[in-house]
Scaffold this active site. Structure first.
Site, PDB file in Angstrom:
ATOM      1  N   HIS A 166      -7.305  -5.389  -1.870  1.00  0.00           N
ATOM      2  CA  HIS A 166      -6.241  -4.252  -1.038  1.00  0.00           C
ATOM      3  C   HIS A 166      -5.413  -5.753  -0.272  1.00  0.00           C
ATOM      4  CE1 HIS A 166      -3.948  -0.781  -0.898  1.00  0.00           C
ATOM      5  NE2 HIS A 166      -3.805  -0.816   0.300  1.00  0.00           N
ATOM      6  N   SER A 174       1.069  -1.069  -0.022  1.00  0.00           N
ATOM      7  CA  SER A 174      -0.183   0.038  -0.500  1.00  0.00           C
ATOM      8  C   SER A 174       0.848   1.145  -0.083  1.00  0.00           C
ATOM      9  CB  SER A 174      -0.779   0.125   0.934  1.00  0.00           C
ATOM     10  OG  SER A 174      -1.800   1.351   0.791  1.00  0.00           O
ATOM     11  N   GLU A 201      -9.961  -3.016  -6.774  1.00  0.00           N
ATOM     12  CA  GLU A 201      -9.136  -2.261  -5.938  1.00  0.00           C
ATOM     13  C   GLU A 201      -8.553  -0.998  -6.389  1.00  0.00           C
ATOM     14  OE1 GLU A 201      -4.970  -2.558  -3.962  1.00  0.00           O
ATOM     15  OE2 GLU A 201      -5.043  -4.583  -5.259  1.00  0.00           O
TER      16      GLU A 201
END
Length: 300
Positions: free
Chosen positions: A269, A144, A239
């Protein structure tokens, strides 16, 4: 079985949340609670240490590490998260590769907006080099926001005249602070974790009014990746940050970089965090990431 697993994961991620914008403290507490449910393999050891002047978590295999070090950058929207919340990911990589890992506790926004966290990560890399580690034995990895840092720390290292690491692995990286990817709209509602509004909210904390149209904030759009090491980008189709990955892969391809874009259907995600039996796709993706790492880390 896999479809049933994905359905269970999605149902868990879609549990009702408080309405309205949550405070920074609530965001951090909620993320800790979620990541505390992830499975950590039991064949690794963890030690609190410092790296480049910042706290860090050193993760090693129980039976001793082989030559090779993963410098890991945790996720959390640049606002929350820690080496402990990413432990399921770092420990899985250590278990599967036999390398050791340092996970950096970089400074977070809004208390410390851009470029504070990036400076911490660059200092950590510099510390590894100063300790005598050869860059050919170092990998960058992250998920991320930390996946974004795995790219921007390499850019910052190159700008500082440092050698680049041997390989970069990213899980659902955040690579576009302008939030202009089509998937920001087409996957809104399909993504069980993020909304456009949510990432704009945390992104604004990190930017603190700075222009997002620069390579160290939006490398998927503005970075020159010429000379970059081999790059593995893993992402799920469900995502809103999907196009961050697809556009970085195109940027890397155009720069002549050895790049693999690894997209898993119907996955959310950072689905790799659900490894250890919760989600087969997570274990399979981490197996591919571990193979990529071992193929590109130089060992005697």
């Amino acid at each position: 079985m896999s479809k049933e697993q994905l359905a269970k994961v999605e149902a868990m991620l879609r549990q009702p949340r408080p309405e309205g914008q949550r405070s920074v403290e609530e965001l951090r507490a909620g993320f800790r609670a979620l990541m505390d449910t992830m499975i950590v393999p039991d064949d690794v050891r963890t030690t609190q240490t410092t790296l480049g002047g910042r706290p860090a978590l050193h993760v090693t295999p129980d039976n001793g590490a082989r030559p090779g070090t993963i410098l890991y950058f945790h996720g959390g929207g640049f606002v929350f998260g820690s080496p402990e919340t990413a432990l399921s990911l770092t420990a899985q990589l250590v278990s599967k590769t036999g390398f050791d890992s340092y996970s950096v506790d970089y400074r977070l926004a809004p208390e410390h907006p851009f470029p504070a966290g990036l400076e911490d990560n660059l200092s950590a890399y510099r510390a590894l080099l100063d300790s005598g580690l050869d860059p050919s034995a170092i990998a960058f990895a992250g998920d991320s926001a930390g996946g974004g840092y795995s790219v921007t720390t390499a850019l910052a290292a190159r700008d500082a005249g440092l050698p680049l690491p041997a390989v970069i692995v990213t899980f659902s990286p955040g690579l576009d602070a302008t939030r202009t990817g089509e998937s920001m709209t087409t996957k809104d509602g399909i993504d069980p974790i993020f909304t456009r509004e949510a990432v704009m909210h945390t992104g604004a904390m990190y930017l603190a009014g700075q222009d997002p149209e620069q390579p160290l904030l939006s490398p998927a759009l503005f970075a020159d990746l010429t000379g970059f090491p081999p790059l593995l980008i893993q992402v799920g189709t469900n995502e809103i940050l999907l196009d961050d990955s697809t556009r970085l892969a195109a940027c890397a391809r155009d720069a002549g970089v050895d790049v693999i874009l690894d997209i898993t259907a119907d996955a959310p995600h950072v689905f790799q965090a659900f490894a250890g039996g919760t989600l087969d796709e997570a274990d399979q993706a981490l197996d591919r990431a571990a193979l990529f790492l071992t193929q590109h880390i130089s060992t005697p």
